[in-house]
Design an enzyme around this catalytic site. Structure first.
Site, PDB file in Angstrom:
ATOM      1  N   LEU A  37      39.342  38.305  42.588  1.00  0.00           N
ATOM      2  CA  LEU A  37      38.262  37.796  43.424  1.00  0.00           C
ATOM      3  C   LEU A  37      38.695  37.614  44.884  1.00  0.00           C
ATOM      4  CD1 LEU A  37      36.991  34.951  41.027  1.00  0.00           C
ATOM      5  CD2 LEU A  37      35.814  37.121  41.505  1.00  0.00           C
ATOM      6  N   LYS A  42      45.286  38.152  47.019  1.00  0.00           N
ATOM      7  CA  LYS A  42      45.767  39.541  46.955  1.00  0.00           C
ATOM      8  C   LYS A  42      46.591  39.952  48.179  1.00  0.00           C
ATOM      9  CE  LYS A  42      41.581  41.140  46.589  1.00  0.00           C
ATOM     10  NZ  LYS A  42      40.938  39.818  46.654  1.00  0.00           N
ATOM     11  N   SER A 110      38.240  45.284  44.294  1.00  0.00           N
ATOM     12  CA  SER A 110      38.058  46.354  43.295  1.00  0.00           C
ATOM     13  C   SER A 110      37.535  45.794  41.972  1.00  0.00           C
ATOM     14  CB  SER A 110      39.369  47.134  43.094  1.00  0.00           C
ATOM     15  OG  SER A 110      40.481  46.289  42.864  1.00  0.00           O
TER      16      SER A 110
END
Lengths: 206, 206
Positions: A37, A42, A110
């Site tokens: 999310l 990330k 993604s």
């Protein structure tokens, strides 16, 4: 015809193989595909892994919104087709890096399993490492460093992953990081440990 | 919160800079953009340069039809818009490689000056090296290794550069290679010499 100016240049076997590049770099190329999310960590984890690899003398790179959305994929918007194409291109670019022996870390939400599996499918076994940043939505929403969740809740961002669009969690990721209970430094260390334990940080012939 | 598993991972300055990567690799990243007619020797020269750099311990890569047309740009055909987009994307990918310190050699006809100049423009000064493979059309046509000129003359390939579509020669390329009178080994050596003389094969701080 002129004579070669460098004795290092010959016509024979002009193609440097991937293994030769990997041997030189002392590592194996791969795509390390981070998915999760918005605000799950990330980019931060990718950059921490990149830094740790650099400090160990390894060669890696980070592909994320900063260098992709304003460059290669500047022509893409946020329609379903464009999101799909966005992820496809990133997978192809990461593969190009991996084929030159680089460890390419990608940091994109993604959200669709099909998109990620397609990127896995263009790679040979072991060349695609899926890393699921499993962070509870409420934690991501509480962090909300760029105020995106607030905007999405206010209806200002349509089809926002986790709010008004689905996130399809990986079924068999190589690595799961619980970034809601573990900090990003610890998470990054897990990725590095995976790479180490699975031989990515050694030359292929060693 | 868990403790970091690696003392090498810290939160501070998690971003590895381009210069740090270049220092590690002992070179400067750049796009080396080869342009010229079909059969002028682009792919061969690119691979010879790549090989020579590898033998010198440098890190480079080749982007050409083999790894781009069947991967990243598989969605593109040969319409003017698609050709334009093909070259744009290749320029962006080469830039990503250059930003990680890699010397990215691209081998595409890229007949339009505007397309090449646009790729130059996305790069900082010195990061884009245009190499014009100046090979007379009749020599290229005589070589015709894949029979493309024959097909184009027979009308089987529309808008074939040099036959039924223009080639716009660079006005101020960094390097001109006369691949109709000099063999590919000698041409590749000239590119390597340029890189050497202009500091691309040394770490930026040296």
């Amino acid at each position: 015809m002129s004579q070669p100016k460098s004795a290092n240049i010959t016509h024979q076997e002009a193609c440097v193989t991937r293994v030769q590049r990997e041997a030189r770099l002392g590592q194996r190329g791969a795509t390390v595909w981070l998915t999760g999310l918005s605000a799950s960590g990330k980019s931060t984890v990718a950059r921490l892994v990149d830094q740790a690899l650099h400090q160990r003398g390894k060669h890696s790179c980070v592909l994320d919104g900063d260098n992709i959305r304003f460059g290669l994929n500047r022509d893409l918007g946020f329609s379903p087709e464009d999101r799909n194409e966005n992820i496809r291109r990133i997978g192809e670019v990461a593969k190009l890096f991996a084929q030159t022996g680089t460890i390419a870390l990608t940091a994109f939400i993604s959200p669709y399993r099909g998109d990620r599996d397609r990127n896995r499918a263009i790679n040979a076994e072991g060349d695609f490492i899926e890393v699921f940043l499993d962070c509870a939505l409420d934690v991501c929403e509480k962090r909300d460093p760029r105020g995106l969740y607030a905007k999405a809740r206010a209806g200002q961002i349509p089809e926002f992953t986790g709010v008004s669009a689905p996130y399809e969690a990986p079924k068999s990721p190589e690595i799961v990081l619980h970034t809601d209970r573990e900090d990003e430094v610890g998470s990054a260390a897990q990725v590095v440990a995976y790479l180490e334990e699975n031989g990515y940080l050694r030359a292929p012939s060693e």
